[in-house]
Design a protein around this motif. Structure first.
Motif, PDB file in Angstrom:
ATOM      1  N   THR A   1       0.828  -1.197   0.000  1.00 12.72           N
ATOM      2  CA  THR A   1       0.000   0.000   0.000  1.00 12.72           C
ATOM      3  C   THR A   1       0.870   1.258   0.000  1.00 12.72           C
ATOM      4  O   THR A   1       2.081   1.210   0.247  1.00 12.72           O
ATOM      5  CB  THR A   1      -0.924   0.038   1.234  1.00 12.72           C
ATOM      6  OG1 THR A   1      -0.113   0.228   2.408  1.00 12.72           O
ATOM      7  CG2 THR A   1      -1.717  -1.254   1.356  1.00 12.72           C
ATOM      8  N   GLU A   2       0.238   2.399  -0.228  1.00 10.10           N
ATOM      9  CA  GLU A   2       0.962   3.671  -0.207  1.00 10.10           C
ATOM     10  C   GLU A   2       1.527   3.965   1.173  1.00 10.10           C
ATOM     11  O   GLU A   2       2.523   4.695   1.305  1.00 10.10           O
ATOM     12  CB  GLU A   2       0.028   4.800  -0.644  1.00 10.10           C
ATOM     13  CG  GLU A   2      -0.397   4.728  -2.112  1.00 10.10           C
ATOM     14  CD  GLU A   2      -1.297   5.882  -2.503  1.00 10.10           C
ATOM     15  OE1 GLU A   2      -1.622   6.709  -1.617  1.00 10.10           O
ATOM     16  OE2 GLU A   2      -1.670   5.964  -3.693  1.00 10.10           O
ATOM     17  N   GLU A   3       0.917   3.404   2.202  1.00  5.86           N
ATOM     18  CA  GLU A   3       1.406   3.595   3.568  1.00  5.86           C
ATOM     19  C   GLU A   3       2.559   2.662   3.913  1.00  5.86           C
ATOM     20  O   GLU A   3       3.098   2.715   5.023  1.00  5.86           O
ATOM     21  CB  GLU A   3       0.269   3.370   4.573  1.00  5.86           C
ATOM     22  CG  GLU A   3      -0.888   4.355   4.468  1.00  5.86           C
ATOM     23  CD  GLU A   3      -1.797   4.075   3.279  1.00  5.86           C
ATOM     24  OE1 GLU A   3      -2.453   5.022   2.799  1.00  5.86           O
ATOM     25  OE2 GLU A   3      -1.844   2.910   2.833  1.00  5.86           O
TER      26      GLU A   3
END
Length: 290
Positions: free
Chosen positions: A217-219
């Protein structure tokens, strides 16, 4: 080369309803975890199975074109409470005794985990003794045990599973390989290396495989998604599978009912393409040698 599915992805249902639902969805084989998928009886304690019940369930699945390729179970194999551990072993042994009546050649399991995911030597000793006891039962009944490494479990890597196989050298223990279970935030950036290592260490012992996907994910977290919807190198996975274990059963482990058909097609198409490339390479090599 058909891809099967975890039966409990369809919910916990009476077995006749479950068989019809799986058959109508186009799957021809399943991994069946009784206490997750079948609601007709309470299978969370040993002693509920009988030849009559098992044969009735197997026949109902066959009516809908479905066979049981794997009996699955989700049990803790190094629990420190001897009463809980004994019950878990008895539940697994019961599946071993009835596997052939289900038509299943194996009973598969991960090894279990502590909530804090901190392990010690006692955990490893208990696990080793448990697997040895279960292997002796499997040898009596002519059934395979399929062990699966999973990140965060006591046996969480291909190396750790390989070590366990060497410590319990039974020909009735095989590997259920799931590369998705081996990938996490610390290694997804070198996933090809992780996947190749798994096949190098365990490839000859594979008796079934799982199909899901992993996505960064982007996180910066790695999450589980359905096959084809993530970042896992499926062409590499399928090509190595073709090299080591052509025609081995693949069980789809993560998908919603609305996306199952598309995910099944993705895995089957990727596997078919890998098989074609393998044949082409063999043909080319044969021509060069002549």
């Amino acid at each position: 080369m058909s891809v099967g599915v975890l039966a409990h992805l369809f919910g916990s249902l009476p077995y006749r309803e479950l068989a019809a639902k799986i058959g109508n969805a186009g799957f021809t084989h399943i991994q069946l975890a009784l206490w997750k998928a079948v609601s007709d009886a309470d299978f969370t304690k040993p002693g509920r199975l009988s030849p009559g019940l098992v044969m009735a369930m197997a026949e109902e699945f066959r009516k809908h074109g479905v066979t049981v390729s794997v009996l699955g179970c989700y049990l803790h194999f190094f629990h420190h409470d001897p009463v809980v551990l004994r019950e878990n072993k008895e539940r697994f042994k019961e599946l071993i005794r009835y596997a052939r009546l289900f038509g299943a050649p194996m009973v598969a399991a991960e090894t279990g985990t502590h909530p804090d995911r901190k392990y010690n030597e006692l955990d490893r000793i208990i696990l080793r003794e448990t697997v040895l006891e279960l292997a002796e039962e499997a040898e009596k009944w002519g059934v395979f045990i399929g062990l699966e490494a999973a990140n965060g479990h006591l046996v969480g890597t291909a190396q750790e599973l390989n070590e366990l196989l060497m410590q319990v050298p039974s020909s009735h223990i095989g590997v259920v390989l799931d590369p998705g279970n081996l990938l996490h935030e610390g290694n997804i950036g070198r996933q090809d290396e992780v996947i190749r290592e798994a096949f190098d260490l365990l490839g000859t012992r594979i008796i079934a495989c799982h199909a899901k996907d992993r996505k960064l994910t982007e996180e910066g977290r790695v999450i589980t998604v359905s096959p084809g919807l993530g970042d896992m190198n499926y062409p590499l996975y399928m090509s190595l599978l073709q090299q080591y274990k052509p025609e081995v059963h693949i069980i789809m482990e993560h998908a919603g009912e609305q996306e199952m058909a598309a995910c099944k097609t993705f895995v089957e198409d990727t596997r078919t393409e890998a098989a074609k490339l393998s044949v082409a390479a063999e043909t080319s090599g044969s021509t060069e040698r002549t």
